[in-house]
Design an enzyme around this catalytic site. Structure first.
Site, PDB file in Angstrom:
ATOM      1  N   ASP A  97       0.855  -1.174   0.000  1.00 26.26           N
ATOM      2  CA  ASP A  97       0.000   0.000   0.000  1.00 26.26           C
ATOM      3  C   ASP A  97       0.896   1.231   0.000  1.00 26.26           C
ATOM      4  OD1 ASP A  97      -2.774   0.916   0.348  1.00 26.26           O
ATOM      5  OD2 ASP A  97      -2.980  -0.959   1.465  1.00 26.26           O
ATOM      6  N   ASP A 203      -2.940   4.183  -2.494  1.00 26.49           N
ATOM      7  CA  ASP A 203      -4.035   4.611  -1.630  1.00 26.49           C
ATOM      8  C   ASP A 203      -4.572   5.997  -1.995  1.00 26.49           C
ATOM      9  OD1 ASP A 203      -5.474   4.172   1.014  1.00 26.49           O
ATOM     10  OD2 ASP A 203      -4.521   6.106   1.408  1.00 26.49           O
ATOM     11  N   GLU A 261      -6.325   3.380  -6.203  1.00 29.86           N
ATOM     12  CA  GLU A 261      -7.639   3.400  -5.564  1.00 29.86           C
ATOM     13  C   GLU A 261      -8.314   4.710  -5.948  1.00 29.86           C
ATOM     14  OE1 GLU A 261      -9.704   3.282  -1.167  1.00 29.86           O
ATOM     15  OE2 GLU A 261      -8.099   4.675  -1.643  1.00 29.86           O
ATOM     16  N   HIS A 338     -10.861  -3.943   3.096  1.00 24.73           N
ATOM     17  CA  HIS A 338     -10.906  -3.594   4.519  1.00 24.73           C
ATOM     18  C   HIS A 338     -11.787  -2.381   4.802  1.00 24.73           C
ATOM     19  CE1 HIS A 338      -8.121  -1.017   2.538  1.00 24.73           C
ATOM     20  NE2 HIS A 338      -8.083  -0.219   3.590  1.00 24.73           N
ATOM     21  N   ASP A 339     -12.347  -1.771   3.754  1.00 17.44           N
ATOM     22  CA  ASP A 339     -13.197  -0.585   3.936  1.00 17.44           C
ATOM     23  C   ASP A 339     -14.680  -0.899   3.754  1.00 17.44           C
ATOM     24  OD1 ASP A 339     -11.030   1.111   4.375  1.00 17.44           O
ATOM     25  OD2 ASP A 339     -10.781   1.531   2.239  1.00 17.44           O
TER      26      ASP A 339
HETATM   27  C1  NOJ Z   1      -8.283   4.325   1.680  1.00 17.32           C
HETATM   28  C2  NOJ Z   1      -7.986   3.177   2.591  1.00 17.32           C
HETATM   29  O1  NOJ Z   1      -8.431   2.009   1.978  1.00 17.32           O
HETATM   30  C3  NOJ Z   1      -8.678   3.463   3.894  1.00 17.32           C
HETATM   31  O2  NOJ Z   1      -8.667   2.367   4.765  1.00 17.32           O
HETATM   32  C4  NOJ Z   1      -8.035   4.665   4.528  1.00 17.32           C
HETATM   33  O3  NOJ Z   1      -8.754   5.020   5.679  1.00 17.32           O
HETATM   34  C5  NOJ Z   1      -8.026   5.844   3.561  1.00 17.32           C
HETATM   35  N1  NOJ Z   1      -7.666   5.492   2.216  1.00 17.32           N
HETATM   36  C6  NOJ Z   1      -7.050   6.868   4.021  1.00 17.32           C
HETATM   37  O4  NOJ Z   1      -5.744   6.419   3.832  1.00 17.32           O
END
Ligand code: NOJ
Length: 566
Positions: A97, A203, A261, A338-339
């Protein structure tokens, strides 16, 4: 250009809760190394490891305070080197990441920046003076919301300025308009590539450029009094100049894969700016569109009756991304990360049809066009949390949202919302066995295990031929088999009957082979007619499927993979 990543199957590891090798209750890099054989046997070959750099862990490692060091809770730089080496020995590749949008407020750059307006480091971040409102109070420079349900600005006493932070207040945004900062971040990327990693998941990359006019948004304000207007810092033109520079100076010099992302704000058209095979900086980008197709959003309080499975919207979203991209760009597909909440809890039925619904979701996704990314625990059908106490939830987003709306909703409503939508759902310890702490650790884990670990775990499923885990293994084996690889990697993708409300069916076609994947997304029997009479059933979410085309009678969450013989 080499395109090994088109054939890869990704697997995302959340280091904090994957496997704890040193018995401190927190997952670590050695724990991941110990599980490489498990991953190899699963059939995945591209591991995306979440951030393990030095961090105060306000956002579980996405708040980096030293990009060149491994946080002690996860191990050492040598552990990272060992992990990379051991993975490569098994033919597994590793991507990290890369957090470019912000650092931790405990990063030495920010410590200096917030203290000393004259320092070079001050120019690495984004600063603005506050405003005074009609009541004479100091207020932030704009009314913009952060992604984590509070203002996008935070006041800094020492310089009497606000710094921008579109995530938590411990994550100040970096100023990508500053060339020296860009050079610092390119050094970070080069360092890890020279350590041997095979690429990056980049990210929050859509947000590197901000609207530097810094004007208030005219959007309606949210429950916290801020405007959730992501257009102020998403997909803005300057971003693509920064990415071209990153590609030119760093990325193109390595045989790697990069996945940006880009979240929910980017359309397939916009995605081409990032991932066009000729001109884009990245090989592919993650969208959130399909994750949001059923109306689940962690940031807005919702009630169970508002959220229903919308199969039509879901499949049209996947198809729109395929249609918009496949001629000019590659794409990843995934159910969750994970989100997002656990997919079997969203689209399956973990209570009545756990096995068939998890297997149905597996067939549907892993035979689509694109590089699939699995999220740890998905392969055993891990579910959303059963937490009953507010402090069980640890995510900074839950905490911010709760503080903002606790006077407006009863606790029971908020708890229900968090159990359905929060990011904690995907962050519970990996369920390895029925031993205490789900076999994740010998100590009380850093986040509470899901109470269903005695029934849902790797050990219980490993030897059971009918388990979800063995179904995942079988699907990946089929995808990679010499006979079917061409159709699953390169074969055209087309929805069948796209307005059918209950069935997600598609066709893959390539040089003489036609495959149908037909999945019942409901808990009731459903009839479905396919345009074929002679088929071979390659896989099913039930052990005893005997499809008799053209008319299929699909049981609850039944999904079949059919090789058309005529
Ligand atoms: C995306 C990540 O997947 C997430 O978990 C994070 O909180 C935010 N970016 C900030 O880095």
């Amino acid at each position: 250009m080499k395109t090994w990543w088109k054939e890869a199957v990704g697997y995302q590891i959340y280091p904090r809760t994957f496997y704890d090798a040193n018995g401190d209750g927190i997952g670590d890099l050695k724990g991941i190394t110990l599980k490489l054989d498990y991953l190899k046997a699963l059939g995945v070959d591209l591991l995306w490891i979440g951030p393990f750099f030095k961090s105060p862990m306000d956002d579980n490692g996405y708040d980096v305070s030293d990009y060149y060091a491994v946080d002690p809770i996860f191990g050492t730089l040598d552990d990272a080197r060992e992990l990379i080496q051991e993975a490569h020995q098994r033919g597994l590749r590793i991507i990290l990441d890369l957090v470019l949008n912000h650092t931790s407020d405990e990063h030495p750059w920010f410590i200096e920046a917030r203290r000393n307006q004259e320092s070079e480091e001050h120019s690495y971040y984004i600063w603005k003076k506050g405003r005074i409102n009609a009541q004479g109070q100091r207020i932030p420079p704009t009314n913009w919301s952060s992604f984590f349900s509070d203002s996008a600005w935070c006041y800094n006493e020492a310089t009497d300025e606000y710094y921008m932070k579109i995530f938590s207040e411990k994550m100040p945004d970096l100023n990508w308009a500053e060339p020296k900062l860009r050079e610092r971040m390119m050094e970070v990327a080069r360092f890890w590539l020279d350590e041997g990693v095979d690429g990056f998941r980049v990210d929050a990359v859509a947000h590197l450029a901000k609207d530097l006019r810094f004007e208030d948004s005219t959007m309606p304000l949210d429950a916290q009094g801020n405007a959730p207007d992501w257009s102020k810092f998403s997909n803005l033109p300057a971003l693509f100049d920064y990415l071209d520079e990153l590609k030119d100076q760093v990325l193109r010099h390595y045989d790697i894969v990069t996945v940006g992302e880009v979240g929910g704000g980017a359309s397939p058209d916009m995605a081409l700016n990032y991932a066009d095979a000729q001109t884009g900086a990245f090989n592919m980008v993650f969208t959130f569109d399909h994750c949001w197709a059923n109306g689940i959003s962690a940031g807005t309080v919702s009630f169970p009756e508002q959220v229903k499975t919308d199969v039509i919207a879901l499949k049209k979203t996947f198809a729109a991304w395929y249609d918009g991209l496949h001629e000019r760009a590659w794409l990843p597909v995934y159910w969750l990360n994970h989100d997002h909440p656990r997919v079997v809890s969203q689209y399956g039925d973990p209570v009545h049809y756990h096995k068939p619904s998890a297997k149905m979701l597996c067939n549907t996704l892993y035979l689509m066009y694109g590089t699939p990314f699995m999220y740890n625990g998905e392969e055993i059908g891990m579910t959303n949390v059963d937490y009953t106490e507010l402090p069980d939830f640890q995510d900074v987003w839950v905490k911010n949202l709760y503080e903002g709306v606790k006077d407006q909703y009863p606790l029971a409503v908020l708890m229900d919302h968090f159990r359905r939508t929060s990011r904690d759902n995907a962050r519970t310890p990996m369920q390895w066995s029925a031993a205490p702490n789900a076999g994740f650790s010998t100590q009380t884990p850093v986040s509470k295990v899901n109470g269903n670990y005695r029934a849902i775990n790797v050990e219980a499923q490993d030897q059971d031929p009918d388990s979800i885990l063995n179904h995942y293994r079988a699907v990946l084996k089929l995808r990679k088999s010499a006979e079917y690889k061409p159709v699953f990697i390169e074969g055209e993708f087309a929805l069948l009957d796209e307005d059918h409300p209950d069935v997600f069916a598609y066709r893959r076609v390539n040089s003489g082979k036609t495959i149908f994947v037909v999945s019942n997304f409901t808990g009731k029997d459903t009839e479905y007619t396919i345009p074929a009479r002679h088929v071979r059933c390659l896989l099913s979410s039930y052990p005893d499927s005997h499809p008799q085309p053209p008319k299929l009678i699909l049981r609850p969450f039944e999904s079949v993979v059919l090789d058309v013989l005529e």
